[in-house]
Design an enzyme around this catalytic site. Sequence first.
Site, PDB file in Angstrom:
ATOM      1  N   GLY A 168      50.535  45.326  41.719  1.00  0.00           N
ATOM      2  CA  GLY A 168      50.638  43.894  42.027  1.00  0.00           C
ATOM      3  C   GLY A 168      51.897  43.277  41.450  1.00  0.00           C
ATOM      4  O   GLY A 168      52.498  43.818  40.520  1.00  0.00           O
ATOM      5  N   GLY A 256      51.388  48.857  36.151  1.00  0.00           N
ATOM      6  CA  GLY A 256      50.222  48.662  35.292  1.00  0.00           C
ATOM      7  C   GLY A 256      49.471  49.950  35.010  1.00  0.00           C
ATOM      8  O   GLY A 256      50.034  51.044  35.088  1.00  0.00           O
ATOM      9  N   THR A 259      49.633  52.637  37.744  1.00  0.00           N
ATOM     10  CA  THR A 259      50.990  53.200  37.811  1.00  0.00           C
ATOM     11  C   THR A 259      51.221  54.158  36.641  1.00  0.00           C
ATOM     12  O   THR A 259      51.803  55.240  36.813  1.00  0.00           O
ATOM     13  CB  THR A 259      52.026  52.056  37.719  1.00  0.00           C
ATOM     14  OG1 THR A 259      51.708  51.095  38.715  1.00  0.00           O
ATOM     15  CG2 THR A 259      53.433  52.562  37.913  1.00  0.00           C
ATOM     16  N   THR A 285      51.426  44.103  33.827  1.00  0.00           N
ATOM     17  CA  THR A 285      50.209  43.605  34.444  1.00  0.00           C
ATOM     18  C   THR A 285      50.000  42.179  34.021  1.00  0.00           C
ATOM     19  O   THR A 285      50.088  41.850  32.843  1.00  0.00           O
ATOM     20  CB  THR A 285      48.952  44.420  34.105  1.00  0.00           C
ATOM     21  OG1 THR A 285      47.826  43.666  34.547  1.00  0.00           O
ATOM     22  CG2 THR A 285      48.806  44.680  32.633  1.00  0.00           C
ATOM     23  N   ASP A 287      47.317  40.720  34.113  1.00  0.00           N
ATOM     24  CA  ASP A 287      45.990  40.578  33.479  1.00  0.00           C
ATOM     25  C   ASP A 287      46.042  40.815  31.967  1.00  0.00           C
ATOM     26  O   ASP A 287      45.070  40.550  31.272  1.00  0.00           O
ATOM     27  CB  ASP A 287      45.001  41.573  34.095  1.00  0.00           C
ATOM     28  CG  ASP A 287      44.689  41.259  35.552  1.00  0.00           C
ATOM     29  OD1 ASP A 287      45.152  40.206  36.027  1.00  0.00           O
ATOM     30  OD2 ASP A 287      44.002  42.053  36.203  1.00  0.00           O
ATOM     31  N   GLU A 386      38.581  35.972  37.953  1.00  0.00           N
ATOM     32  CA  GLU A 386      38.077  36.575  39.198  1.00  0.00           C
ATOM     33  C   GLU A 386      37.028  37.670  38.983  1.00  0.00           C
ATOM     34  O   GLU A 386      36.166  37.888  39.826  1.00  0.00           O
ATOM     35  CB  GLU A 386      39.236  37.146  40.013  1.00  0.00           C
ATOM     36  CG  GLU A 386      39.962  38.262  39.283  1.00  0.00           C
ATOM     37  CD  GLU A 386      41.142  38.836  40.048  1.00  0.00           C
ATOM     38  OE1 GLU A 386      41.158  38.735  41.272  1.00  0.00           O
ATOM     39  OE2 GLU A 386      42.041  39.375  39.386  1.00  0.00           O
ATOM     40  N   MET A 442      50.488  32.094  43.628  1.00  0.00           N
ATOM     41  CA  MET A 442      51.548  31.199  43.142  1.00  0.00           C
ATOM     42  C   MET A 442      51.939  31.576  41.714  1.00  0.00           C
ATOM     43  O   MET A 442      53.091  31.457  41.313  1.00  0.00           O
ATOM     44  CB  MET A 442      51.067  29.747  43.178  1.00  0.00           C
ATOM     45  CG  MET A 442      50.849  29.263  44.584  1.00  0.00           C
ATOM     46  SD  MET A 442      50.372  27.562  44.625  1.00  0.00           S
ATOM     47  CE  MET A 442      51.893  26.796  44.165  1.00  0.00           C
ATOM     48  N   ILE A 443      50.941  32.033  40.961  1.00  0.00           N
ATOM     49  CA  ILE A 443      51.214  32.413  39.572  1.00  0.00           C
ATOM     50  C   ILE A 443      51.971  33.736  39.514  1.00  0.00           C
ATOM     51  O   ILE A 443      52.949  33.890  38.794  1.00  0.00           O
ATOM     52  CB  ILE A 443      49.879  32.531  38.797  1.00  0.00           C
ATOM     53  CG1 ILE A 443      49.271  31.151  38.597  1.00  0.00           C
ATOM     54  CG2 ILE A 443      50.068  33.256  37.478  1.00  0.00           C
ATOM     55  CD1 ILE A 443      47.912  31.155  37.976  1.00  0.00           C
ATOM     56  N   ARG A 444      51.509  34.681  40.333  1.00  0.00           N
ATOM     57  CA  ARG A 444      52.104  36.022  40.290  1.00  0.00           C
ATOM     58  C   ARG A 444      53.532  36.060  40.811  1.00  0.00           C
ATOM     59  O   ARG A 444      54.316  36.908  40.409  1.00  0.00           O
ATOM     60  CB  ARG A 444      51.282  36.954  41.183  1.00  0.00           C
ATOM     61  CG  ARG A 444      50.223  37.658  40.471  1.00  0.00           C
ATOM     62  CD  ARG A 444      49.567  38.765  41.209  1.00  0.00           C
ATOM     63  NE  ARG A 444      50.034  39.156  42.512  1.00  0.00           N
ATOM     64  CZ  ARG A 444      49.470  40.128  43.223  1.00  0.00           C
ATOM     65  NH1 ARG A 444      48.443  40.782  42.720  1.00  0.00           N
ATOM     66  NH2 ARG A 444      49.910  40.462  44.403  1.00  0.00           N
TER      67      ARG A 444
HETATM   68  N1  LIG Z   1      44.736  57.562  38.657  1.00  0.00           N
HETATM   69  C1  LIG Z   1      45.902  57.497  39.289  1.00  0.00           C
HETATM   70  N2  LIG Z   1      46.679  58.591  39.399  1.00  0.00           N
HETATM   71  C2  LIG Z   1      47.870  58.534  40.044  1.00  0.00           C
HETATM   72  N3  LIG Z   1      48.361  57.426  40.600  1.00  0.00           N
HETATM   73  C3  LIG Z   1      47.638  56.307  40.529  1.00  0.00           C
HETATM   74  C4  LIG Z   1      46.379  56.284  39.884  1.00  0.00           C
HETATM   75  N4  LIG Z   1      45.878  55.027  39.970  1.00  0.00           N
HETATM   76  C5  LIG Z   1      46.799  54.325  40.661  1.00  0.00           C
HETATM   77  N5  LIG Z   1      47.850  55.079  40.989  1.00  0.00           N
HETATM   78  C6  LIG Z   1      49.019  54.661  41.754  1.00  0.00           C
HETATM   79  O1  LIG Z   1      49.760  53.697  41.008  1.00  0.00           O
HETATM   80  C7  LIG Z   1      50.256  52.689  41.876  1.00  0.00           C
HETATM   81  C8  LIG Z   1      49.853  51.323  41.384  1.00  0.00           C
HETATM   82  O2  LIG Z   1      48.464  51.284  41.028  1.00  0.00           O
HETATM   83  P1  LIG Z   1      47.627  49.918  41.071  1.00  0.00           P
HETATM   84  O3  LIG Z   1      46.312  50.202  40.486  1.00  0.00           O
HETATM   85  O4  LIG Z   1      47.661  49.370  42.433  1.00  0.00           O
HETATM   86  O5  LIG Z   1      48.476  48.902  40.209  1.00  0.00           O
HETATM   87  P2  LIG Z   1      48.756  48.837  38.658  1.00  0.00           P
HETATM   88  O6  LIG Z   1      49.660  49.952  38.333  1.00  0.00           O
HETATM   89  O7  LIG Z   1      49.392  47.532  38.514  1.00  0.00           O
HETATM   90  O8  LIG Z   1      47.434  48.947  37.978  1.00  0.00           O
HETATM   91  C9  LIG Z   1      49.738  53.001  43.259  1.00  0.00           C
HETATM   92  O9  LIG Z   1      50.785  53.577  43.996  1.00  0.00           O
HETATM   93  C10 LIG Z   1      48.616  53.971  43.016  1.00  0.00           C
HETATM   94  O10 LIG Z   1      48.463  54.914  44.080  1.00  0.00           O
HETATM   95  O1  LIG Z   2      46.056  41.055  46.223  1.00  0.00           O
HETATM   96  P1  LIG Z   2      46.347  42.273  45.446  1.00  0.00           P
HETATM   97  O2  LIG Z   2      47.733  42.733  45.572  1.00  0.00           O
HETATM   98  O3  LIG Z   2      45.371  43.355  45.707  1.00  0.00           O
HETATM   99  O4  LIG Z   2      46.242  41.903  43.940  1.00  0.00           O
HETATM  100  C1  LIG Z   2      45.150  41.292  43.342  1.00  0.00           C
HETATM  101  C2  LIG Z   2      45.014  41.761  41.921  1.00  0.00           C
HETATM  102  O5  LIG Z   2      46.225  42.006  41.317  1.00  0.00           O
HETATM  103  C3  LIG Z   2      46.203  41.593  39.980  1.00  0.00           C
HETATM  104  O6  LIG Z   2      47.179  40.597  39.847  1.00  0.00           O
HETATM  105  C4  LIG Z   2      46.440  42.741  39.046  1.00  0.00           C
HETATM  106  O7  LIG Z   2      47.345  43.590  39.607  1.00  0.00           O
HETATM  107  P2  LIG Z   2      47.710  44.959  38.900  1.00  0.00           P
HETATM  108  O8  LIG Z   2      46.474  45.792  38.737  1.00  0.00           O
HETATM  109  O9  LIG Z   2      48.687  45.550  39.822  1.00  0.00           O
HETATM  110  O10 LIG Z   2      48.319  44.572  37.599  1.00  0.00           O
HETATM  111  C5  LIG Z   2      44.824  41.087  39.707  1.00  0.00           C
HETATM  112  O11 LIG Z   2      44.866  40.016  38.833  1.00  0.00           O
HETATM  113  C6  LIG Z   2      44.319  40.814  41.070  1.00  0.00           C
HETATM  114  O12 LIG Z   2      42.978  41.144  41.157  1.00  0.00           O
HETATM  115 MG   LIG Z   3      45.765  47.790  37.453  1.00  0.00          MG
END
Ligand SMILES: Nc1ncnc2c1ncn2[C@@H]1O[C@H](COP(=O)(O)OP(=O)(O)O)[C@@H](O)[C@H]1O
Ligand SMILES: O=P(O)(O)OC[C@H]1O[C@](O)(COP(=O)(O)O)[C@@H](O)[C@@H]1O
Ligand SMILES: [Mg+2]
Length: 546
Positions: A168, A256, A259, A285, A287, A386, A442-444
Amino acid sequence: MENVHWIGQSKEAPPERSSMAAFGSVAVVPFQHKKLSSVNYSCRYFYANGWKKKKKLCFQRKRWIVSSTCPPEETSPISVSFTSAPVPHLSHFLTDLDTFPHPFLLQDATSYRPLNLNFISEQDGVINKVVWNKQEPQNLVIYPRAGPRERIVFDPKSVKAAIVTCGGLCPGLNTVIRELTECLRYQYGVVDIFGVLQGYRGFYSKEWIRLDPERVDAIHKLGGTILGSSRGGFDLNKIVDAIVQRGIHQVYVIGGDGTIRGAAQLSEECRRRKLRVTVASIPKTIDNDIPIIDKSFGFDTAVQEASKAIDAAHTEVSCFPNGIGIVKLMGRNSGFIALYASLSSREVDCCLIPEVPFVIHGRGGLMEYVAKCLSERGKMVLVVAEGAGQEYVGNDPSVEQLDASGNKKLGDIGHFLYEEIESTWKKQGMEVSMKYIDPTYMIRAVASNASDNIYCTLLAHSAVHGAFAGYTGFTVGPIHGRHAYIPMTEIVTAQKQVDLRDRMWSRLVNSTGQPDFSPRNIPKGFQGPCNIYSSPQQSQSQESIL
Ligand SMILES: Nc1ncnc2c1ncn2[C@@H]1O[C@H](COP(=O)(O)OP(=O)(O)O)[C@@H](O)[C@H]1O
Ligand SMILES: O=P(O)(O)OC[C@H]1O[C@](O)(COP(=O)(O)O)[C@@H](O)[C@@H]1O
Ligand SMILES: [Mg+2]
């Protein structure tokens, strides 16, 4: 007992130190306490460096004694053990790792002078704990301190670096991209810097772009990420193949928890293939749910923006009869934004976060508190994260819905509360003015504020220094204010949540005045509905309304 020299009421002046020895181990107790068998007596112990207080006394063998042992002398040794955090390093699997002098040492430019006096030694560390109970044994972890090293493991001129943003959006992404680029170019002289587009999938499915100081010059003023982002698309082999094919030495992953899970696998795969490639992550992140580090970048900005939404809600509810404003903020599993924004605004009457379950109807429930706010103040501002109250809106657990990255999709608690509160009051024939604000995107999407910009700069520079030092599979971040290198594997083992025993949560509850709505706090027999506006007698007949 041996350490007790004198005991008296705390009001009493202690005797001269020279006369204390005469009392030996005898506890001197004022007469009125002798009728009691035990008393929490405010006594003080004298040590070489001052007075300490409070022990329990009890009456034994015709004499008052201190029932628990005296605290140890200030000088007595504290039991402390240290463990070094196992941050992976290229030298752990590459035997022929050459080293090079840091470019600062080769420069005469005055601008480098303050920096080249500040090299960090491998012996410098950052400890995970700064608040201790001196009587408890401490098992401390030392993380390598972030910063430039005198010897580096890459020849900067030949380095190729790749930067990617995943997950995100979050204020500050562009600042991190900018500062990685600037640090690579201006502090190390790296020329080949690439931006991978649209997250992990961009490694193998998109053209990459070249980054240089001109290209990134003004991007810190923009929200979002100039590289784009995505969820899903993590294909370990395809990504590592792309890294090999393009001859990349340093991979900077901004993302996050999801990732970083992926980045840990990348680093492990590079190790398995014995590649001279470092993988660094800059934790992102909104959050603020990344453990170990003090906070994640963009969080300050998010709180600032969220406060504006709360201000708007407050203005609205102040201008209409029985105004009820609901502000839904981000926070899937952790309610940090809701907590901090509510605390900063001071106009919030109720803050609901994922960490605290809440009952809606019945005695002691949320609806009763809404009624109290309306009757006492004629308005109410409710902030909900949320991820709160998912038991009311969660999707069918047997068919759990996930997004492309595997994150659970959440039910909409904000709209649910809006409708629940509105219909409750409609049934009562009461006019309420409902206002609903969801400022999530708007925040993000805003650019980072001043303090986040500086924070992002430090994170980015620390990451570059860590990669040149040879660390891999690491995340950067401040631990009690000092930047350190942390193994990715430690970061992904747990999610940080609001600690309900912490004083920050108490401050919030003090500020809103909200009761504890958790189910355990609702008296048995009152789980059902009650009429919140009527006297107890009336409520019997109207119970079915709420
Ligand atoms: N357990 C995992 N192992 C490998 N890649 C992951 C895993 N979880 C998420 N990813 C990958 O990391 C990227 C971002 O993950 P996401 O959960 O959407 O956001 P964030 O990193 O902000 O938590 C995506 O491309 C996703 O496929
Ligand atoms: O609309 P999207 O891209 O799925 O994102 C919504 C979520 O992304 C967040 O901003 C968190 O994102 P990340 O896990 O990528 O840090 C949450 O607060 C929210 O639930
Ligand atoms: Mg995450």
